[in-house]
Motif scaffolding. Structure first.
Motif, PDB file in Angstrom:
ATOM      1  N   HIS A 269      28.779  49.533  34.594  1.00 50.73           N
ATOM      2  CA  HIS A 269      27.366  49.929  34.615  1.00 50.73           C
ATOM      3  C   HIS A 269      27.141  51.217  33.823  1.00 50.73           C
ATOM      4  CE1 HIS A 269      23.471  51.287  36.286  1.00 50.73           C
ATOM      5  NE2 HIS A 269      23.219  49.989  36.362  1.00 50.73           N
ATOM      6  N   LEU A 270      28.147  52.088  33.806  1.00 50.02           N
ATOM      7  CA  LEU A 270      28.056  53.349  33.061  1.00 50.02           C
ATOM      8  C   LEU A 270      28.377  53.165  31.574  1.00 50.02           C
ATOM      9  CD1 LEU A 270      29.803  55.716  35.627  1.00 50.02           C
ATOM     10  CD2 LEU A 270      27.423  55.885  34.892  1.00 50.02           C
ATOM     11  N   LYS A 271      28.707  51.908  31.198  1.00 51.34           N
ATOM     12  CA  LYS A 271      29.032  51.580  29.792  1.00 51.34           C
ATOM     13  C   LYS A 271      30.223  52.411  29.285  1.00 51.34           C
ATOM     14  CE  LYS A 271      24.284  50.161  28.723  1.00 51.34           C
ATOM     15  NZ  LYS A 271      24.589  48.801  29.166  1.00 51.34           N
ATOM     16  N   VAL A 272      31.210  52.544  30.142  1.00 49.53           N
ATOM     17  CA  VAL A 272      32.455  53.209  29.747  1.00 49.53           C
ATOM     18  C   VAL A 272      33.174  52.313  28.743  1.00 49.53           C
ATOM     19  CG1 VAL A 272      34.721  53.981  30.607  1.00 49.53           C
ATOM     20  CG2 VAL A 272      32.654  54.438  31.921  1.00 49.53           C
ATOM     21  N   VAL A 411      23.547  51.013  42.384  1.00 50.77           N
ATOM     22  CA  VAL A 411      23.094  49.750  41.784  1.00 50.77           C
ATOM     23  C   VAL A 411      24.126  48.650  41.980  1.00 50.77           C
ATOM     24  CG1 VAL A 411      22.497  48.600  39.620  1.00 50.77           C
ATOM     25  CG2 VAL A 411      21.654  50.925  40.077  1.00 50.77           C
ATOM     26  N   VAL A 412      25.389  48.926  41.653  1.00 47.17           N
ATOM     27  CA  VAL A 412      26.399  47.857  41.641  1.00 47.17           C
ATOM     28  C   VAL A 412      27.031  47.605  43.006  1.00 47.17           C
ATOM     29  CG1 VAL A 412      26.915  48.167  39.205  1.00 47.17           C
ATOM     30  CG2 VAL A 412      28.229  49.456  40.885  1.00 47.17           C
ATOM     31  N   LEU A 413      27.212  48.663  43.801  1.00 47.13           N
ATOM     32  CA  LEU A 413      27.893  48.478  45.087  1.00 47.13           C
ATOM     33  C   LEU A 413      26.963  47.948  46.171  1.00 47.13           C
ATOM     34  CD1 LEU A 413      30.212  51.634  45.175  1.00 47.13           C
ATOM     35  CD2 LEU A 413      30.689  49.337  44.309  1.00 47.13           C
ATOM     36  N   SER A 414      25.666  48.046  45.961  1.00 46.14           N
ATOM     37  CA  SER A 414      24.716  47.482  46.934  1.00 46.14           C
ATOM     38  C   SER A 414      24.840  45.965  47.010  1.00 46.14           C
ATOM     39  CB  SER A 414      23.279  47.857  46.548  1.00 46.14           C
ATOM     40  OG  SER A 414      23.102  49.250  46.582  1.00 46.14           O
ATOM     41  N   LYS A 415      25.368  45.372  45.950  1.00 46.03           N
ATOM     42  CA  LYS A 415      25.478  43.907  45.888  1.00 46.03           C
ATOM     43  C   LYS A 415      26.850  43.399  46.312  1.00 46.03           C
ATOM     44  CE  LYS A 415      22.464  44.196  41.829  1.00 46.03           C
ATOM     45  NZ  LYS A 415      22.376  43.960  40.360  1.00 46.03           N
ATOM     46  N   VAL A 416      27.734  44.304  46.702  1.00 49.09           N
ATOM     47  CA  VAL A 416      29.109  43.925  47.049  1.00 49.09           C
ATOM     48  C   VAL A 416      29.153  43.265  48.426  1.00 49.09           C
ATOM     49  CG1 VAL A 416      31.377  44.850  47.641  1.00 49.09           C
ATOM     50  CG2 VAL A 416      30.204  45.667  45.613  1.00 49.09           C
ATOM     51  N   ASN A 417      29.931  42.183  48.523  1.00 46.44           N
ATOM     52  CA  ASN A 417      30.169  41.545  49.816  1.00 46.44           C
ATOM     53  C   ASN A 417      31.477  42.079  50.393  1.00 46.44           C
ATOM     54  OD1 ASN A 417      27.878  39.829  49.779  1.00 46.44           O
ATOM     55  ND2 ASN A 417      28.946  38.446  48.377  1.00 46.44           N
ATOM     56  N   ILE A 418      31.400  42.680  51.576  1.00 44.16           N
ATOM     57  CA  ILE A 418      32.568  43.276  52.202  1.00 44.16           C
ATOM     58  C   ILE A 418      33.270  42.243  53.075  1.00 44.16           C
ATOM     59  CG2 ILE A 418      33.401  45.105  53.723  1.00 44.16           C
ATOM     60  CD1 ILE A 418      32.327  46.088  51.064  1.00 44.16           C
ATOM     61  N   ASP A 419      34.589  42.158  52.942  1.00 42.77           N
ATOM     62  CA  ASP A 419      35.375  41.261  53.781  1.00 42.77           C
ATOM     63  C   ASP A 419      35.521  41.891  55.165  1.00 42.77           C
ATOM     64  OD1 ASP A 419      37.119  39.529  54.941  1.00 42.77           O
ATOM     65  OD2 ASP A 419      38.775  39.846  53.524  1.00 42.77           O
ATOM     66  N   ASP A 420      34.871  41.291  56.182  1.00 42.15           N
ATOM     67  CA  ASP A 420      34.892  41.896  57.509  1.00 42.15           C
ATOM     68  C   ASP A 420      36.222  41.683  58.230  1.00 42.15           C
ATOM     69  OD1 ASP A 420      34.779  39.235  58.094  1.00 42.15           O
ATOM     70  OD2 ASP A 420      32.809  39.279  59.034  1.00 42.15           O
ATOM     71  N   LYS A 421      37.146  40.984  57.566  1.00 35.69           N
ATOM     72  CA  LYS A 421      38.466  40.783  58.170  1.00 35.69           C
ATOM     73  C   LYS A 421      39.426  41.925  57.837  1.00 35.69           C
ATOM     74  CE  LYS A 421      38.149  35.743  58.103  1.00 35.69           C
ATOM     75  NZ  LYS A 421      38.765  34.484  57.603  1.00 35.69           N
ATOM     76  N   VAL A 422      38.986  42.789  56.908  1.00 34.07           N
ATOM     77  CA  VAL A 422      39.844  43.901  56.515  1.00 34.07           C
ATOM     78  C   VAL A 422      39.858  44.943  57.628  1.00 34.07           C
ATOM     79  CG1 VAL A 422      40.201  45.764  54.860  1.00 34.07           C
ATOM     80  CG2 VAL A 422      39.402  43.534  54.078  1.00 34.07           C
ATOM     81  N   ALA A 423      41.022  45.218  58.165  1.00 41.12           N
ATOM     82  CA  ALA A 423      41.153  46.190  59.243  1.00 41.12           C
ATOM     83  C   ALA A 423      42.546  46.792  59.207  1.00 41.12           C
ATOM     84  CB  ALA A 423      40.896  45.531  60.593  1.00 41.12           C
TER      85      ALA A 423
END
Length: 571
Positions: A269-272, A411-423
């Motif tokens: 997103h930062l066009k690096v 902008v980009v992380l708002s659309k991320v789906n988090i795996d709720d099994k990660v613990a």
């Protein structure tokens, strides 16, 4: 390593362009210098003809026994009788029949009047005659006639009694004449021949250029192939190191992969640049490599670290830098990894850098690392939702995080789906054994009170897997120890826990106090089994036991104190 591949490409291109420029310069120089060379050769040829003509004239005079008789024959040998022209009494012109170049002998009286006297000469000859009348000096110039070019040369003749030319032509009143040898050399023919030769040379240069180009391509392919092999080894080394971390701490392994993913999203997103994105990805995969040197008692601790433990674990960034910077293929990412815990306001570690002092890629890694930490379950802290995490990152903008990076991260992380099994809870047998270091009773290997308290207060979603709690209190254990010894009492406790653990799968056994136990169950066991649960263990001893159920499904969350109270009252 990636930088070296880019440098190799640039070097190959530079060598190619330099080699092409050299070849083109050589070819161009041949064309540009050929005309000057032709002019130079034509001038030398004109001078040589003049010298030859003067020499032969001297020879003829010296070797003619009787000049008066043989003069005409000797002149005919030079130029041919037909070429001798007496244009009028004031001018004599003889064109020498020597092929190329054209050679003329022209003698004129000093009182020749260009305006009234009738004579026919070419323009360049008129120029030289005027020069003879004015200065009497030799002359040379390049003459253009249409599309043709000529070298015109003049060599004056000294008109005196020793003049061989004058004797040959039996000129009387020598002092009344001036004259010279006039030479004209056509350049076009010479230039045409020169160009033909140049094209042959250009062809040779082109062949040499092709050979050089082939050598450059071969060298580049060999060098790039060697670097590609090193890069493959580099990639293998990276993932081998990650594998080492995974085997030691499964949470850290999943963490590095997720951080690498989040960092890549932000960088896009930062066009690096692609080069920097590759560096960032590799740095993300290895940003916790320094934890290899962190003691298991700290690294694998599922609870919150104390002040000393936190101070020790902070050293992992310096250790990471020291490990990576000593290996040439990792030097590009060592500095990125070193500063991924620096904060924008200077409150981070290890060097308390602030703002632009922190490498930009490190700042991206800091945001990605923080996002994963907030959205992942820890034993001592429940995860935040994505929206909660984004809100917290926004609040920390300008303090912990770079505001520019935060804008892209939102902008980009708002659309991320988090795996709720990660613990951080154990899954494999190996992880259970490591987990037991912190949350299992050393004698019986049942889970301890500390872990039960953690489930009740910090991990409600983990507790939700169990519907019932079976409370078991063993009585008269002090008497048993007195009758049989403490060692026998320890063996009896181990026997009791083994029996409870064998009741069924997917159940947890806790040793709450010295002789109190709790089972977390998915399903109730029948009354007969419950009443006889420790029958064999207490038979023939002074021991007794009592049990009661607590329905976890149909009641509000229960605390450890409430369970302690239930054990006491039900017993």
């Amino acid at each position: 390593m990636l930088k070296r591949i880019g440098t190799l490409k640039r070097i190959a291109l530079i060598v190619f362009f330099v080699w092409t420029i050299i070849a083109a310069a050589l070819a161009s120089d041949l064309f540009f210098s050929s005309k000057e060379n032709v002019k130079k050769r034509a001038t030398e040829e004109a001078s040589a003809v003049i010298t030859y003509f003067l020499t032969i004239s001297d020879w003829l005079v010296k070797n003619s026994p009787v000049l008066e008789r043989n003069i005409v024959k000797d002149i005919a040998k030079i130029g041919g009788e037909k070429n001798r022209q007496k244009l009028n009494e004031k001018m004599i012109l003889v064109q020498m029949d020597v092929g190329s170049p054209e050679v003329f002998l022209i003698l004129v009286k000093k009182d020749l009047n260009f305006q009234t006297d009738n004579y026919k000469l070419e323009n360049w000859q008129n120029i030289f005659i005027k020069q003879l009348m004015t200065s009497g000096e030799a002359g040379l110039f390049i003459d253009e006639v249409g599309k043709e070019e000529f070298v015109r040369a003049l060599e004056p003749i000294v008109m005196n009694n020793e003049c061989a030319i004058c004797k040959l032509f039996n000129i009387k009143n020598i002092e009344q004449y001036i004259g010279g040898i006039f030479v004209s050399v056509a350049i076009s023919t010479e230039l045409s021949q020169s160009y033909s030769h140049i094209w042959n040379m250009v062809g040779s240069i082109f062949v040499i250029w092709l050979l050089g180009l082939a050598a450059i391509i071969y060298g580049y392919k060999k060098a790039s192939s060697a670097l590609a092999r090193r890069l493959r080894n580099y990639e293998e080394s990276i993932y081998n190191l990650v594998d080492i971390i995974e085997k030691r701490d499964s949470y850290t392994a999943g963490h590095t992969q997720r951080v690498a993913k989040y960092a890549s999203l932000i960088a896009n997103h930062l066009k690096v640049s692609q080069f920097n994105k590759d560096l960032l990805y590799r740095a993300s995969m290895l940003h916790d490599i320094g934890k290899i040197s962190t003691p298991d008692s700290i690294l694998l601790k599922p609870g919150k670290l104390n002040e000393l433990e936190y101070k020790i674990i902070k050293n992992h960034v310096t250790t990471s830098y020291e490990i990576l910077s000593k290996v040439s293929i990792y030097k590009d990412i060592a500095e990125i990894v070193r500063h991924h815990h620096e904060y924008y306001d200077g409150s981070g570690y290890p060097q308390a850098l602030k703002g632009d002092q922190i490498p930009f890629l490190s700042q991206i890694l800091t945001v990605a690392d923080g996002f994963d930490a907030m959205t992942t379950d820890r034993i001592y802290k429940a995860r935040k939702t994505v929206s909660e995490t984004i809100a917290e990152i926004s609040q920390l903008s300008g303090h912990q995080f770079n505001p520019v990076i935060v804008k892209s991260a939102i902008v980009v992380l708002s659309k991320v789906n988090i795996d709720d099994k990660v613990a951080q809870l154990p899954e494999s047998d190996l992880q259970h054994e490591r987990f037991s270091y912190f949350y299992k009773d050393n004698l019986t290997h049942a889970y301890n009170k500390k872990y039960l308290e953690l489930l009740l207060t910090k991990q409600p979603h983990e507790l939700a897997k169990y519907k019932y709690a079976l409370l078991i209190k063993v009585h008269n254990f002090t008497q048993y120890n007195a009758q049989n010894s403490w060692e026998k009492g320890d063996e009896k406790l181990q026997e009791i826990v083994s029996t409870l653990q064998a009741i069924g799968k997917n159940q947890l056994v806790f040793r709450l106090f010295g002789d109190d136990f709790i089972l977390l169950l998915n399903n109730r066991i029948n009354s007969s089994q419950k009443d006889n649960i420790l029958r064999n263990e207490v038979q023939g001893t002074c021991l007794l036991y009592s049990t009661c159920y607590v329905n976890l499904k149909n009641r509000k969350p229960i605390s450890i104190k409430e369970l302690e109270s239930l054990v006491g009252t039900k017993a």
